[in-house]
Design a protein around this motif. Structure first.
Motif, PDB file in Angstrom:
ATOM      1  N   LYS A  15       0.834  -1.206   0.000  1.00 17.93           N
ATOM      2  CA  LYS A  15       0.000   0.000   0.000  1.00 17.93           C
ATOM      3  C   LYS A  15       0.870   1.258   0.000  1.00 17.93           C
ATOM      4  O   LYS A  15       0.561   2.236  -0.676  1.00 17.93           O
ATOM      5  CB  LYS A  15      -0.927   0.018   1.216  1.00 17.93           C
ATOM      6  N   CYS A  16       1.957   1.232   0.749  1.00 16.00           N
ATOM      7  CA  CYS A  16       2.871   2.374   0.774  1.00 16.00           C
ATOM      8  C   CYS A  16       3.498   2.597  -0.600  1.00 16.00           C
ATOM      9  O   CYS A  16       3.598   3.735  -1.069  1.00 16.00           O
ATOM     10  CB  CYS A  16       3.950   2.155   1.831  1.00 16.00           C
ATOM     11  N   GLU A  17       3.919   1.517  -1.239  1.00 14.48           N
ATOM     12  CA  GLU A  17       4.493   1.643  -2.588  1.00 14.48           C
ATOM     13  C   GLU A  17       3.451   2.164  -3.579  1.00 14.48           C
ATOM     14  O   GLU A  17       3.773   2.971  -4.451  1.00 14.48           O
ATOM     15  CB  GLU A  17       5.055   0.292  -3.053  1.00 14.48           C
ATOM     16  N   HIS A  18       2.226   1.717  -3.437  1.00 21.59           N
ATOM     17  CA  HIS A  18       1.150   2.198  -4.308  1.00 21.59           C
ATOM     18  C   HIS A  18       0.927   3.702  -4.099  1.00 21.59           C
ATOM     19  O   HIS A  18       0.739   4.454  -5.064  1.00 21.59           O
ATOM     20  CB  HIS A  18      -0.138   1.417  -4.037  1.00 21.59           C
ATOM     21  N   LEU A  19       0.955   4.133  -2.841  1.00 24.34           N
ATOM     22  CA  LEU A  19       0.797   5.562  -2.554  1.00 24.34           C
ATOM     23  C   LEU A  19       1.953   6.378  -3.127  1.00 24.34           C
ATOM     24  O   LEU A  19       1.747   7.506  -3.596  1.00 24.34           O
ATOM     25  CB  LEU A  19       0.687   5.788  -1.043  1.00 24.34           C
ATOM     26  N   LYS A  20       3.159   5.828  -3.104  1.00 25.90           N
ATOM     27  CA  LYS A  20       4.296   6.534  -3.693  1.00 25.90           C
ATOM     28  C   LYS A  20       4.102   6.707  -5.190  1.00 25.90           C
ATOM     29  O   LYS A  20       4.413   7.767  -5.754  1.00 25.90           O
ATOM     30  CB  LYS A  20       5.602   5.775  -3.416  1.00 25.90           C
ATOM     31  N   GLN A  21       3.579   5.681  -5.845  1.00 28.88           N
ATOM     32  CA  GLN A  21       3.319   5.780  -7.280  1.00 28.88           C
ATOM     33  C   GLN A  21       2.231   6.802  -7.592  1.00 28.88           C
ATOM     34  O   GLN A  21       2.223   7.409  -8.650  1.00 28.88           O
ATOM     35  CB  GLN A  21       2.924   4.417  -7.846  1.00 28.88           C
ATOM     36  N   GLU A  22       1.311   6.989  -6.657  1.00 32.04           N
ATOM     37  CA  GLU A  22       0.219   7.944  -6.844  1.00 32.04           C
ATOM     38  C   GLU A  22       0.626   9.365  -6.481  1.00 32.04           C
ATOM     39  O   GLU A  22      -0.186  10.275  -6.590  1.00 32.04           O
ATOM     40  CB  GLU A  22      -1.001   7.527  -6.014  1.00 32.04           C
ATOM     41  N   GLY A  23       1.852   9.562  -5.991  1.00 31.79           N
ATOM     42  CA  GLY A  23       2.327  10.911  -5.740  1.00 31.79           C
ATOM     43  C   GLY A  23       2.619  11.244  -4.291  1.00 31.79           C
ATOM     44  O   GLY A  23       2.827  12.421  -3.963  1.00 31.79           O
TER      45      GLY A  23
END
Length: 192
Positions: free
Chosen positions: A44-52
């Motif tokens: 989830k953290c990596e996904h949030l990083k990809q989202e900005g």
């Protein structure tokens, strides 16, 4: 779960079987916590990083994740690696035999005061105090045993009642189309 490193888990056949069962269940629970929950948090953290999400905020989340994992491992070590059996046996033996070594002192007290009753009461109080001290140490040593804690922390209630509702809420969130869970009668009584 009961704590497996007791003397009966090393000596008796039934104890060895119980130890194997408890250790297997404990490892499964630990694997579930780490593999499912913490890895999901990482993804989830990596996904949030990809989202900005800014990298400093992602770093802070990863730091909290690391601290959480360290604390989980500390709890597991408290449960697994407790006071050595030899030290526990010595404390038990010490609490039982020590009043016998002090018996001349108790006899001297009774003789000086000229009261056998006072000497006997003093001897009994010493024995009770040592036994109570040993039992207190035993109970405080394993904070995960329900209904016997001296510090009013009930881990079983915390996990069973508080986190059960959170897990059901998470299940509904992640799997909204899944069929509703059927709770057994004991769980329904606790929930109300």
């Amino acid at each position: 779960l009961p704590c497996p490193p007791r003397s009966r888990h090393r000596v008796t056949w039934q104890g060895k079987q119980e130890c194997i069962k408890l250790t297997t269940i404990s490892k499964q629970i630990m694997r579930t916590i780490i593999a499912l929950h913490l890895n999901t948090l990482t993804l989830k953290c990596e996904h949030l990083k990809q989202e900005g999400l800014p990298s400093n905020e992602a770093s802070r989340i990863r730091q909290w994740e690391r601290i959480l994992l360290e604390q989980i491992n500390i709890l597991r070590n408290i449960k697994t690696y407790r006071t050595p059996q030899a030290l526990r046996s010595f404390a038990r033996l010490f609490a039982i035999i020590l009043p016998g070594f002090y018996s001349p002192f108790f006899a001297q007290i009774a003789r000086d005061i000229q009261s056998l009753t006072f000497g006997l009461i003093f001897a009994m109080l010493t024995s009770i105090a040592l036994t109570a001290l040993f039992e207190s140490i035993r109970v405080l040593e394993d904070p995960f045993v329900a209904n016997t804690t001296l510090d009013s922390i009930d881990i079983k209630e915390e996990l069973d009642i508080v986190f059960r509702s959170e897990l059901i809420d998470a299940r509904i969130f992640f799997f909204p189309d899944a069929e509703e869970l059927e709770l057994d009668s004991e769980t329904k009584e606790k929930k109300t």
